[in-house]
Scaffold this motif. Structure first.
Motif, mmCIF file in Angstrom:
data_model
loop_
_atom_site.group_PDB
_atom_site.id
_atom_site.type_symbol
_atom_site.label_atom_id
_atom_site.label_comp_id
_atom_site.label_asym_id
_atom_site.label_seq_id
_atom_site.Cartn_x
_atom_site.Cartn_y
_atom_site.Cartn_z
ATOM 1 N N LEU A 76 -2.670 4.222 -9.052
ATOM 2 C CA LEU A 76 -1.998 3.863 -10.301
ATOM 3 C C LEU A 76 -2.869 4.182 -11.509
ATOM 4 N N GLU A 77 -4.063 3.575 -11.544
ATOM 5 C CA GLU A 77 -4.922 3.714 -12.729
ATOM 6 C C GLU A 77 -5.298 5.165 -12.997
ATOM 7 N N ASP A 78 -5.567 5.926 -11.932
ATOM 8 C CA ASP A 78 -5.934 7.336 -12.103
ATOM 9 C C ASP A 78 -4.849 8.127 -12.830
ATOM 10 N N ASP A 83 0.798 -1.227 0.000
ATOM 11 C CA ASP A 83 0.000 0.000 0.000
ATOM 12 C C ASP A 83 0.834 1.282 0.000
ATOM 13 N N ILE A 84 1.934 1.295 0.755
ATOM 14 C CA ILE A 84 2.715 2.536 0.796
ATOM 15 C C ILE A 84 3.363 2.790 -0.560
ATOM 16 N N GLY A 85 3.765 1.723 -1.247
ATOM 17 C CA GLY A 85 4.343 1.858 -2.578
ATOM 18 C C GLY A 85 3.339 2.458 -3.552
ATOM 19 N N ARG A 93 -8.468 -0.375 -3.757
ATOM 20 C CA ARG A 93 -8.726 1.052 -3.793
ATOM 21 C C ARG A 93 -7.450 1.821 -4.156
ATOM 22 N N ASN A 94 -6.324 1.362 -3.602
ATOM 23 C CA ASN A 94 -5.067 2.041 -3.890
ATOM 24 C C ASN A 94 -4.565 1.765 -5.309
#
Lengths: 125, 431
Positions: free
Chosen positions: B212-214, B175-177, B206-207
């Motif tokens: 990434l995708e956003d 998650d932090i990555g 969600r992350n």
């Protein structure tokens, strides 16, 4: 409304379906594919109209102990305007004491959107 | 606060670590009437939440999406209203048993006042976890400047205001990555890609979606970084798709970059416990505890990410509260002492672990069982058996290795039994 096809991961539940958002002809509603439940369909439709997100970042301060103050926008804003908001945020300098929830700037970049502190800043006199 | 060198410091409960688990533990212990001390090595309490400026914290706890600093601030305010001695910039250097086991522990601490001794009836260990570093993953090449853990990059950007690199490659999809992929992009760096050796991301959906995708950052699954290039500063990394642990020949590529960010796992931090040698769980890498978060050392409790790596801070606070309260009751001899017995829990089937590992019986109420699956599955049936008898069953949907699950176990099912073995099994169902 989206103008080109977008593939996204649904976040309505942990299943994480792959959704395809396909633009409708001439402003008609986008077509959503790949969802497995009503929540997924609703999520896809919302994302097709406009992807809104909460933007969080930091602003500069004059404090040596705390060179950055964490901030957020009070309302979700369009994802495709994040760049503009980041430029505004990066030009702001926090010169006064504040605590989480304090409004730093009203109508920040958009009416009804405020820049809010999420951390506590305390200057030694 | 000022330490008095003449007088030995004496407390009922000493909490080690002032992150979300430690703050919750200190509040709960104080509310039970205990004299509480909290030790924190940093200048301010709040732990890693201080640098987690993104939102999504506290949905269960406050029914609100808070940022990390906001969540920490609420707890720090609560703590400030209680008579807890918070010693910041204070390091714990040793723990020893003080006389017989029920007499508690003797601690040595170091801070600006010098070396002090502290006597405590109980200890709540809330040290959190550490990131695996570039020395703990196998990557060829030198270790030049420009290699950071995701948490280091987060500290540099969010707290200090420095951008660690302009062209980054991220290894690992914790998650932090994922969150740093977004932060780096927003702050003007270009993230060339995120490489994950597993077949699915290890962070939350969600992350993956919003970090990434956003931003159109490519996620390369079944892929890894083989080599770091550059002697003084990272100049490029060699990446490849992997099959059965071997790079696939024609997928080996060189990606120019100036930094490599690692998000390759978290390890509970329990070095301070070594002198007491509590029983450890090799899967969670934290101590084995009962439902009161008590370890095998009497009066020593563990909570938060030092106990096992959580994905939600809300659960971290909850375990801190349980540990703090239990420590206060133990210190005032209200915990029921050594009466009764203990049941042992074991994880079986598609479960990597279950927590707590022990149940002290008899006891009332319900205990939340936390568990993680080894392999993602569309459906799974959880069966809890006690000495061969089924005491709880539940079907779960869309199990993910990345997401911890929780189920409450009503202890009345153990009526009359003070021990035995409890098997918690996740099996595939109806497939």
């Amino acid at each position: 409304m989206i103008t080109e096809q977008k593939n996204i991961t649904c976040i309505a539940c942990p299943r994480g379906c792959r959704l395809e958002l396909i633009p409708g002809a001439e402003g008609s509603e986008a077509q959503i594919r790949g969802y497995e439940c009503p929540k997924g369909l609703a999520y896809g439709q919302r994302e097709a109209v406009e992807a809104l997100r909460i933007l969080t970042s930091t602003v500069k301060t004059c404090s040596a102990e705390m060179p950055r103050l964490p901030v957020r926008l009070s309302e979700p804003v369009p994802l495709d305007r994040f760049r503009e908001f980041m430029d505004l945020i990066n030009s702001f300098l926090a010169v006064e004491d504040c605590k989480p929830g304090d409004v730093l700037v009203r109508d920040f970049g958009m009416p009804g959107v405020n820049l809010q502190a999420t951390g506590e800043l305390h200057y030694e006199n | 606060m000022q330490l008095n060198q003449e007088k030995q410091l004496q407390y009922d409960v000493t909490v080690v670590g002032g992150g979300p688990a430690g703050m919750a533990a200190a509040i709960a212990a104080s509310d039970e009437g205990a004299r509480v001390c909290l030790l924190e090595r940093e200048e301010k309490i709040g732990g890693i939440l201080k640098q987690c400026i993104h939102d999504g914290f506290g949905v269960l706890r406050f029914s609100e999406q808070l940022t990390g600093p906001e969540y920490a601030w609420r707890y720090a305010q609560e703590l400030g209203r209680r008579p807890v001695d918070v010693l910041t910039r204070t390091f714990l250097t040793s723990i020893e048993k003080n006389g017989s086991s029920r007499d508690g522990y003797l601690l040595k601490i170091v801070n600006s006042q010098g070396l002090s001794r502290l006597e405590t009836r109980t200890l709540v260990m809330a040290m959190g976890c550490r990131e695996r570093t570039d020395r703990q993953v196998f990557i060829h090449g030198e270790r030049p400047a420009g290699i950071f853990t995701a948490g280091q990059a987060q500290d540099l950007i969010n707290l200090k205001g420095y951008l660690p690199g302009k062209r980054c490659v991220i290894l690992g999809s914790g998650d932090i990555g994922l969150i740093m992929a977004q932060r780096l992009t927003l702050e003007g760096a270009s993230v060339e890609g995120l490489y994950e050796i597993g077949s699915e991301p290890s962070g939350l959906n969600r992350n993956v979606s919003q970090c990434l995708e956003d931003y159109g950052i490519p996620l390369h699954l079944n892929s890894t970084v083989l080599e770091v290039q550059g002697r003084k500063r990272v100049e490029a990394v060699t990446v490849a798709r992997m099959e059965r642990g071997i790079p696939v020949q024609d997928t080996v590529r060189t990606v120019p970059c100036d930094s490599l960010i690692l998000s390759v796992g978290l390890i509970p931090e329990n070095e301070m416990l070594q002198s007491l040698a509590p029983q450890m769980d090799e899967r969670t890498r934290g101590p084995r505890v009962n439902q009161y978060m008590e370890t095998s050392c009497p009066g020593v409790f563990s909570c938060g990410n030092a106990l096992h790596v959580n994905d939600l801070v809300d659960y971290v606070s909850q375990s801190g509260e349980t540990a703090g309260r239990a420590a206060a009751l133990y210190a005032s001899n209200r915990s029921g002492g050594d009466r009764g017995g203990e049941a042992e829990l074991t994880a079986a089937g598609n479960l990597s672990y279950v927590l707590p590992q022990k149940l002290r019986l008899p006891a009332e109420g319900a205990v939340p069982l936390f568990f993680r699956v080894n392999k993602s599955a569309p459906r799974g049936k959880l069966t809890v058996t006690h000495e061969g008898t089924v005491i709880l069953e539940k079907t779960f949907r869309w199990l993910k290795a990345a997401e911890m699950e929780r189920l409450d176990l009503d202890l009345s099912v153990f009526s009359g039994s003070n021990g035995g073995s409890v098997a918690v099994r996740m099996s595939e169902e109806g497939s």
